[in-house]
Motif scaffolding. Structure first.
Motif, short mmCIF file in Angstrom:
data_model
loop_
_atom_site.label_atom_id
_atom_site.label_comp_id
_atom_site.label_asym_id
_atom_site.label_seq_id
_atom_site.Cartn_x
_atom_site.Cartn_y
_atom_site.Cartn_z
N PRO A 428 30.71 40.36 48.05
CA PRO A 428 29.86 40.02 47.51
C PRO A 428 29.71 40.96 46.51
O PRO A 428 28.54 40.23 44.94
CB PRO A 428 29.42 40.02 48.59
N SER A 429 29.42 42.46 46.13
CA SER A 429 29.56 42.91 45.04
C SER A 429 29.63 43.34 44.39
O SER A 429 29.83 43.38 42.91
CB SER A 429 29.33 44.67 46.24
N PHE A 430 31.11 42.08 44.13
CA PHE A 430 32.06 42.26 42.87
C PHE A 430 32.30 40.89 42.38
O PHE A 430 32.77 40.36 41.53
CB PHE A 430 33.92 42.28 43.30
N ALA A 431 31.49 40.28 42.98
CA ALA A 431 31.54 38.77 42.29
C ALA A 431 30.74 38.94 41.24
O ALA A 431 31.57 37.95 40.65
CB ALA A 431 30.56 37.47 43.44
N GLY A 438 39.75 42.79 33.10
CA GLY A 438 40.51 44.42 33.33
C GLY A 438 39.94 44.63 34.65
O GLY A 438 40.57 46.28 35.27
N ARG A 439 39.12 44.05 35.72
CA ARG A 439 38.57 44.74 36.28
C ARG A 439 38.92 44.21 38.25
O ARG A 439 39.25 42.40 37.85
CB ARG A 439 36.89 44.10 36.70
N ARG A 440 39.21 44.87 39.20
CA ARG A 440 39.91 44.32 40.77
C ARG A 440 38.55 45.77 41.48
O ARG A 440 38.51 46.04 41.22
CB ARG A 440 40.93 45.04 40.91
N ALA A 441 38.40 44.54 42.60
CA ALA A 441 37.60 43.98 44.00
C ALA A 441 37.98 46.07 44.01
O ALA A 441 37.07 47.21 44.62
CB ALA A 441 37.46 43.59 44.56
N VAL A 468 35.92 27.56 34.77
CA VAL A 468 36.95 27.67 36.07
C VAL A 468 35.40 28.57 36.76
O VAL A 468 34.47 29.77 36.13
CB VAL A 468 38.01 28.87 36.05
N HIS A 469 35.34 27.89 38.53
CA HIS A 469 34.28 29.12 38.82
C HIS A 469 34.52 29.30 40.82
O HIS A 469 35.19 28.82 41.43
CB HIS A 469 32.91 29.20 39.29
N HIS A 470 34.22 30.35 40.75
CA HIS A 470 34.66 30.74 42.36
C HIS A 470 32.75 30.51 43.22
O HIS A 470 32.28 30.26 43.15
CB HIS A 470 34.14 32.87 42.33
N ASP A 471 34.10 29.89 44.39
CA ASP A 471 32.96 29.61 44.82
C ASP A 471 32.48 30.15 46.31
O ASP A 471 33.56 30.83 47.43
CB ASP A 471 33.26 28.09 45.78
N GLU A 472 31.53 30.87 46.28
CA GLU A 472 30.94 32.16 47.39
C GLU A 472 30.63 30.97 48.73
O GLU A 472 30.83 32.46 49.08
CB GLU A 472 29.42 32.63 46.97
N PRO A 476 36.28 31.55 55.31
CA PRO A 476 37.11 33.28 55.20
C PRO A 476 37.84 32.81 53.81
O PRO A 476 38.64 31.60 53.33
CB PRO A 476 37.18 33.21 56.03
N GLY A 477 37.69 33.80 53.67
CA GLY A 477 39.05 33.45 52.20
C GLY A 477 38.73 33.49 51.19
O GLY A 477 37.48 33.59 50.28
N ALA A 478 39.24 32.78 50.25
CA ALA A 478 38.34 32.77 48.65
C ALA A 478 38.71 31.46 48.20
O ALA A 478 40.35 31.03 48.25
CB ALA A 478 39.19 33.70 47.79
N LYS A 479 38.12 30.91 47.38
CA LYS A 479 37.91 29.19 46.91
C LYS A 479 37.86 29.40 45.95
O LYS A 479 36.50 29.63 45.42
CB LYS A 479 37.20 28.83 47.52
N PHE A 480 38.78 28.58 44.60
CA PHE A 480 38.49 29.30 42.85
C PHE A 480 38.40 27.10 42.82
O PHE A 480 38.72 26.95 43.05
CB PHE A 480 39.62 29.49 42.08
#
Length: 487
Positions: A428-431, A438-441, A468-472, A476-480
């Motif tokens: 959540p802090s990197f969302a 160039g940014r990585r968590a 394109v967006h990220h579904d917070e 579990p996992g990630a969803k784009f």
């Protein structure tokens, strides 16, 4: 293996032959060398703005001084001549008082101080000369000039002498039966000497004024251009260290403030272009890495041990497919970078594109492609849809444990493509920084990547009118989620 020959040069027809450049001799001959006057002016023309402004000020002051000097000396000479005429008229009036023309004959009366009055005086009775100065003869130039002045209807004053240094004026003495005329003369040398002295003094004053004007202009222009030198030094220093400072941050005169603002805007545009170029280079290298790795893997596999003709054909086909993918990647990214606007319209069948992407993925991961509507189409070209979804799949495969799912369906305003994995998800802090280049968590998590795939996917989607967006909310996992216009 297929070989790709370079395109042969086109044959030169009549039209192409007509576009040939002119012979070298004609081209050189048409360029005439500059004239001697132009070369001289270019050589001696000041190079600095300070020198040019000082020269302009000096030229303007010189023209003004010349006009004022000519006008002043003309007025002075006219004034001195009027003074000489006044002296002559006064003397003529004094001499006329000694002339008696009331009788039948003109008589000159004897008076005290007659020698002083007779100096440079001619007295006529009509056209007859009665008296003249002792130093003048009857045929001298001054006597002839006096005779002309004494003639009826003649001028009242003239300048005579061998060098025009004698001023002569006449005065009529009326009488009963005849008229007498008195002509007086005056040497103009003292007056002209005074006029010449004033001319030299005015020229000396002009020279001093011009020297002061040039010096003061030089100092004033140097003072006025000091902020420009400061801006130049700052720009040179900032360019050497790639500083983020700006010229408009310092209080300056209004004109220089506007110049600084324009230069700052130009610097911002140049730096934005440089960032865009660097980003394009990174994105190209990022996107080309996978097909290049596939080519290298196929070649290593084919060279590991002898292969059959079928294996060689399959290897050639895989390499050709990877090469076409690289060409598609280059064309897509370069077109997007060149246009930097809305992408050209097109239509892509979603299911074949997603399956083609899935076939190229890591076989160790379970990739599920779900498209309920087999006729679903997107309003973008096939290559662009592939370039938008491909970074999301690469990211999902990089972090997924065992499973990646691709689902596409129609939406209210177009289509949606969802890429889901069962990995650790996005912290959540990197969302908020997820789509920054160039940014990585966690750069040290052991996974590859340069943090460029997600920003590239969003930028390409936006160029086509999508997002394109990220579904917070997904766990579990990630969803784009990719949103694109319908085809």
């Amino acid at each position: 293996m297929k070989t790709f020959a370079s395109r042969p040069p086109p044959l030169l027809g009549k039209r192409a032959a007509s576009r040939r450049p002119p012979p070298l001799g004609k081209t050189i001959a048409s360029r005439r060398p500059p004239s001697a006057v132009t070369a001289f002016a270019y050589r001696w023309w000041p190079r600095t703005l300070r020198s040019r402004l000082s020269l302009v000020a000096l030229t303007t002051a010189t023209l003004l001084m010349v006009i004022l000097t000519v006008a002043f000396n003309t007025v002075v000479r006219q004034h001195l001549q009027h003074q000489a005429d006044d002296v002559l008229h006064t003397r003529a009036a004094a001499v006329a008082a000694t002339v008696d023309a009331s009788g039948s004959q003109v008589r000159v009366l004897e008076t005290p101080g007659e020698e002083l009055l007779d100096t440079n005086v001619w007295i006529y009775a009509g056209a007859q000369l009665l008296e003249k100065p002792p130093s003048a003869t009857a045929t001298s130039a001054l006597t002839r000039a006096a005779t002309r002045l004494a003639a009826p209807g003649g001028p009242q004053c003239v300048t005579a002498g061998s060098q025009g240094t004698v001023r002569m004026c006449s005065r009529a003495v009326p009488g009963d039966k005849g008229a007498a005329t008195v002509v007086t003369a005056l040497d103009l040398s003292p007056y002209r000497s005074s006029a010449d002295t004033l001319l030299l003094a005015s020229l000396a004053l002009d020279a001093a004024m011009l020297a002061c004007t040039y010096a003061l202009t030089w100092l004033a222009v140097g003072r006025a251009l000091r902020p420009v030198r400061t801006m130049t030094d700052d720009a040179t220093r900032w360019s050497a260290i790639a500083s983020e400072e700006r010229l408009g941050s310092v209080a300056r005169p209004a004109e220089l403030a506007r110049l600084g603002g324009s230069l700052d805007a130009l610097l911002d545009r140049i730096r934005a272009l440089l960032r865009h170029e660097r980003q394009l280079t990174r994105e190209l290298s990022h996107e080309l890495r996978n097909p290049l790795a596939r080519i290298i893997a196929e070649l290593d596999w084919w060279q590991a041990r002898p292969r059959s003709a079928a294996d060689t054909t399959a290897t050639h086909a895989a390499i050709a497919d990877a090469a076409r993918s690289m060409r598609t990647i280059c064309d897509t990214l370069l077109d997007e970078a060149r246009d930097n606007a809305v992408t050209a319209p097109g239509t892509a069948d979603v299911l074949p594109v997603l399956r083609r992407l899935a076939d190229r993925l890591d076989p160790t991961k379970d990739v599920i492609v779900t498209v309920p509507d087999t006729g679903l189409s997107a309003g973008v070209p096939d290559a662009l849809l592939e370039r938008i979804v491909s970074p999301l799949l690469d990211n999902a495969l990089r972090y997924a444990h065992t499973r990646v799912e691709i689902r596409a369906a129609a939406h209210t305003h177009g289509i949606r493509v969802e890429v889901t994995d069962d990995g650790p998800g996005v912290p959540p802090s990197f969302a908020a920084r997820l789509f920054q280049p160039g940014r990585r968590a966690d750069p040290g998590d052991g996974h590859g990547g340069a943090g460029l795939g997600l920003p590239l996917a969003r930028r390409l989607a936006r160029s086509a009118g999508g997002e394109v967006h990220h579904d917070e909310r997904h766990t579990p996992g990630a969803k784009f989620v990719v949103s694109l216009p319908a085809g």
